[in-house]
Design a protein around this motif. Structure first.
Motif, PDB file in Angstrom:
ATOM      1  N   SER A 170       0.818  -1.214   0.000  1.00  0.00           N
ATOM      2  CA  SER A 170       0.000   0.000   0.000  1.00  0.00           C
ATOM      3  C   SER A 170       0.851   1.263   0.000  1.00  0.00           C
ATOM      4  O   SER A 170       1.623   1.509   0.937  1.00  0.00           O
ATOM      5  CB  SER A 170      -0.917   0.003   1.228  1.00  0.00           C
ATOM      6  OG  SER A 170      -1.501   1.269   1.405  1.00  0.00           O
ATOM      7  N   ARG A 171       0.692   2.078  -1.023  1.00  0.00           N
ATOM      8  CA  ARG A 171       1.400   3.364  -1.060  1.00  0.00           C
ATOM      9  C   ARG A 171       0.909   4.281   0.062  1.00  0.00           C
ATOM     10  O   ARG A 171       1.684   5.068   0.622  1.00  0.00           O
ATOM     11  CB  ARG A 171       1.186   4.029  -2.423  1.00  0.00           C
ATOM     12  CG  ARG A 171       2.003   5.294  -2.613  1.00  0.00           C
ATOM     13  CD  ARG A 171       1.849   5.841  -4.022  1.00  0.00           C
ATOM     14  NE  ARG A 171       2.351   4.909  -5.025  1.00  0.00           N
ATOM     15  CZ  ARG A 171       3.628   4.839  -5.383  1.00  0.00           C
ATOM     16  NH1 ARG A 171       4.523   5.624  -4.815  1.00  0.00           N
ATOM     17  NH2 ARG A 171       4.005   3.991  -6.318  1.00  0.00           N
ATOM     18  N   GLU A 172      -0.397   4.183   0.409  1.00  0.00           N
ATOM     19  CA  GLU A 172      -0.933   5.005   1.497  1.00  0.00           C
ATOM     20  C   GLU A 172      -0.190   4.741   2.804  1.00  0.00           C
ATOM     21  O   GLU A 172       0.130   5.664   3.558  1.00  0.00           O
ATOM     22  CB  GLU A 172      -2.428   4.737   1.691  1.00  0.00           C
ATOM     23  CG  GLU A 172      -3.337   5.407   0.690  1.00  0.00           C
ATOM     24  CD  GLU A 172      -3.485   4.602  -0.604  1.00  0.00           C
ATOM     25  OE1 GLU A 172      -2.807   3.558  -0.734  1.00  0.00           O
ATOM     26  OE2 GLU A 172      -4.269   5.038  -1.479  1.00  0.00           O
ATOM     27  N   ILE A 200       2.887   3.677   3.234  1.00  0.00           N
ATOM     28  CA  ILE A 200       4.239   4.211   3.160  1.00  0.00           C
ATOM     29  C   ILE A 200       4.243   5.727   3.308  1.00  0.00           C
ATOM     30  O   ILE A 200       5.055   6.297   4.045  1.00  0.00           O
ATOM     31  CB  ILE A 200       4.902   3.777   1.838  1.00  0.00           C
ATOM     32  CG1 ILE A 200       5.176   2.261   1.879  1.00  0.00           C
ATOM     33  CG2 ILE A 200       6.186   4.559   1.583  1.00  0.00           C
ATOM     34  CD1 ILE A 200       5.683   1.692   0.581  1.00  0.00           C
ATOM     35  N   GLU A 201       3.310   6.391   2.630  1.00  0.00           N
ATOM     36  CA  GLU A 201       3.267   7.856   2.717  1.00  0.00           C
ATOM     37  C   GLU A 201       2.905   8.303   4.129  1.00  0.00           C
ATOM     38  O   GLU A 201       3.431   9.306   4.623  1.00  0.00           O
ATOM     39  CB  GLU A 201       2.265   8.407   1.697  1.00  0.00           C
ATOM     40  CG  GLU A 201       2.680   8.202   0.251  1.00  0.00           C
ATOM     41  CD  GLU A 201       4.046   8.797  -0.076  1.00  0.00           C
ATOM     42  OE1 GLU A 201       4.403   9.852   0.501  1.00  0.00           O
ATOM     43  OE2 GLU A 201       4.772   8.203  -0.903  1.00  0.00           O
ATOM     44  N   ARG A 206      13.660   9.484  -2.772  1.00  0.00           N
ATOM     45  CA  ARG A 206      12.832   8.540  -3.527  1.00  0.00           C
ATOM     46  C   ARG A 206      13.602   8.082  -4.762  1.00  0.00           C
ATOM     47  O   ARG A 206      14.265   8.873  -5.414  1.00  0.00           O
ATOM     48  CB  ARG A 206      11.511   9.196  -3.945  1.00  0.00           C
ATOM     49  CG  ARG A 206      10.662   9.647  -2.756  1.00  0.00           C
ATOM     50  CD  ARG A 206       9.398  10.373  -3.210  1.00  0.00           C
ATOM     51  NE  ARG A 206       8.677  10.934  -2.077  1.00  0.00           N
ATOM     52  CZ  ARG A 206       7.760  10.294  -1.372  1.00  0.00           C
ATOM     53  NH1 ARG A 206       7.438   9.043  -1.707  1.00  0.00           N
ATOM     54  NH2 ARG A 206       7.153  10.872  -0.350  1.00  0.00           N
ATOM     55  N   GLN A 248      13.791   4.411  -7.731  1.00  0.00           N
ATOM     56  CA  GLN A 248      13.096   3.274  -8.335  1.00  0.00           C
ATOM     57  C   GLN A 248      14.059   2.113  -8.509  1.00  0.00           C
ATOM     58  O   GLN A 248      15.203   2.293  -8.918  1.00  0.00           O
ATOM     59  CB  GLN A 248      12.525   3.673  -9.711  1.00  0.00           C
ATOM     60  CG  GLN A 248      11.489   2.727 -10.268  1.00  0.00           C
ATOM     61  CD  GLN A 248      10.099   2.957  -9.691  1.00  0.00           C
ATOM     62  OE1 GLN A 248       9.844   4.007  -9.097  1.00  0.00           O
ATOM     63  NE2 GLN A 248       9.227   1.986  -9.858  1.00  0.00           N
ATOM     64  N   ALA A 272       8.853   0.991  -6.159  1.00  0.00           N
ATOM     65  CA  ALA A 272       9.122   2.395  -5.880  1.00  0.00           C
ATOM     66  C   ALA A 272       9.608   2.460  -4.437  1.00  0.00           C
ATOM     67  O   ALA A 272       8.956   1.923  -3.532  1.00  0.00           O
ATOM     68  CB  ALA A 272       7.864   3.228  -6.055  1.00  0.00           C
ATOM     69  N   CYS A 324      11.198   4.626  -1.063  1.00  0.00           N
ATOM     70  CA  CYS A 324      11.499   5.886  -0.392  1.00  0.00           C
ATOM     71  C   CYS A 324      12.283   5.571   0.876  1.00  0.00           C
ATOM     72  O   CYS A 324      12.124   4.510   1.484  1.00  0.00           O
ATOM     73  CB  CYS A 324      10.236   6.696  -0.099  1.00  0.00           C
ATOM     74  SG  CYS A 324       9.170   6.027   1.145  1.00  0.00           S
ATOM     75  N   TRP A 369       9.954  -0.191   0.488  1.00  0.00           N
ATOM     76  CA  TRP A 369       9.800  -0.643  -0.887  1.00  0.00           C
ATOM     77  C   TRP A 369       8.327  -0.908  -1.147  1.00  0.00           C
ATOM     78  O   TRP A 369       7.735  -1.795  -0.510  1.00  0.00           O
ATOM     79  CB  TRP A 369      10.614  -1.918  -1.116  1.00  0.00           C
ATOM     80  CG  TRP A 369      12.098  -1.732  -1.055  1.00  0.00           C
ATOM     81  CD1 TRP A 369      12.820  -1.078  -0.096  1.00  0.00           C
ATOM     82  CD2 TRP A 369      13.055  -2.230  -1.996  1.00  0.00           C
ATOM     83  NE1 TRP A 369      14.153  -1.118  -0.375  1.00  0.00           N
ATOM     84  CE2 TRP A 369      14.338  -1.832  -1.530  1.00  0.00           C
ATOM     85  CE3 TRP A 369      12.956  -2.978  -3.172  1.00  0.00           C
ATOM     86  CZ2 TRP A 369      15.511  -2.154  -2.215  1.00  0.00           C
ATOM     87  CZ3 TRP A 369      14.125  -3.303  -3.843  1.00  0.00           C
ATOM     88  CH2 TRP A 369      15.377  -2.890  -3.374  1.00  0.00           C
ATOM     89  N   CYS A 370       7.746  -0.150  -2.056  1.00  0.00           N
ATOM     90  CA  CYS A 370       6.323  -0.281  -2.359  1.00  0.00           C
ATOM     91  C   CYS A 370       6.147  -1.299  -3.488  1.00  0.00           C
ATOM     92  O   CYS A 370       6.572  -1.058  -4.629  1.00  0.00           O
ATOM     93  CB  CYS A 370       5.736   1.067  -2.761  1.00  0.00           C
ATOM     94  SG  CYS A 370       3.940   1.024  -3.015  1.00  0.00           S
TER      95      CYS A 370
END
Length: 213
Positions: free
Chosen positions: A67-69, A71-72, A84, A86, A91, A93, A101-102
């Motif tokens: 989940s990117r949510e 991580i953010e 950030r 790749q 992706a 950060c 790692w997303c």
């Protein structure tokens, strides 16, 4: 499972997230005698504060999260600059000594895990349905060098209902069946049943079998 997990984060249904460091990590991590500077893999990490606890004890952390949510939120709730970059198909950060790692844990390969020397699983195994857990245990074994150690926290229900979840009921016999082919498995403790859910946590130390290099 993938869609449900992403929906939970998107909708804020994250009752599984702890707002403090897990006490079992604090109690048992020192027993593993993992040297400072060892990078710790945290599969399906969410935005766990356990990663900051490990980082504050001189362990670089590599968390993998779909989940990117999640991580953010982790980096937004932390301090320090975020870089950030790749590394396909992930992706990445980084904030301090925590890398997030997303992407899909099963797409993380051994050539990306060269610096990994330990692991911590508080919410990965129990987030996976029965059909996926064996694949998870095998994949984790491919990423951890022989002789290296980790801490696993599992959950079991008194009712033994394996269909309800996540989190899923994973009994002690299944933990041993999944991991003993590739790890020495040591049971450390059982917690008290949680009021309401009936879940009981169990804590395990795992040491990767195999010839030392």
């Amino acid at each position: 499972m993938t869609r449900e997990w992403l929906d939970r984060w998107r909708e804020g249904r994250i009752g599984f997230h702890r707002h403090d460091t897990h006490p079992a990590l604090v109690r048992h991590w020192p027993r593993l005698k993992i040297r400072a500077g060892t990078k710790v893999l945290v599969p399906l990490c969410g935005k766990s504060l356990d990663m900051r606890w490990l980082a504050n004890r001189d362990h670089p952390v590599l968390g993998i999260e779909l989940s990117r949510e999640a991580i953010e939120q982790f980096v937004d709730e932390g301090t320090g600059e975020v870089s950030r970059y790749q590394q396909e198909p992930f992706a990445i950060c980084r904030q301090g000594s925590v890398e997030l790692w997303c992407g899909d844990f099963f797409h993380f390969h051994i050539d990306q895990a060269a610096e990994i020397g330990a692991f911590y699983d508080r919410a990965a195994l129990i987030a996976l349905p029965p059909a996926t857990r064996q694949r998870y245990a095998f994949h984790l074994a491919q990423l951890i060098p022989p002789g290296m150690r980790g801490l696993l926290i599992s959950l079991s229900r008194a009712t033994g209902d394996e269909s309800a979840g996540p989190p899923y009921h994973v009994p002690a016999d299944e933990v041993r069946e999944l991991f003993e082919p590739n790890f020495q498995v040591t049971h450390l403790e059982d917690g008290e049943p949680e009021a309401g859910s009936g879940f009981r946590e169990s804590v395990w130390a795992l040491t990767r079998r195999g010839p030392l290099t």
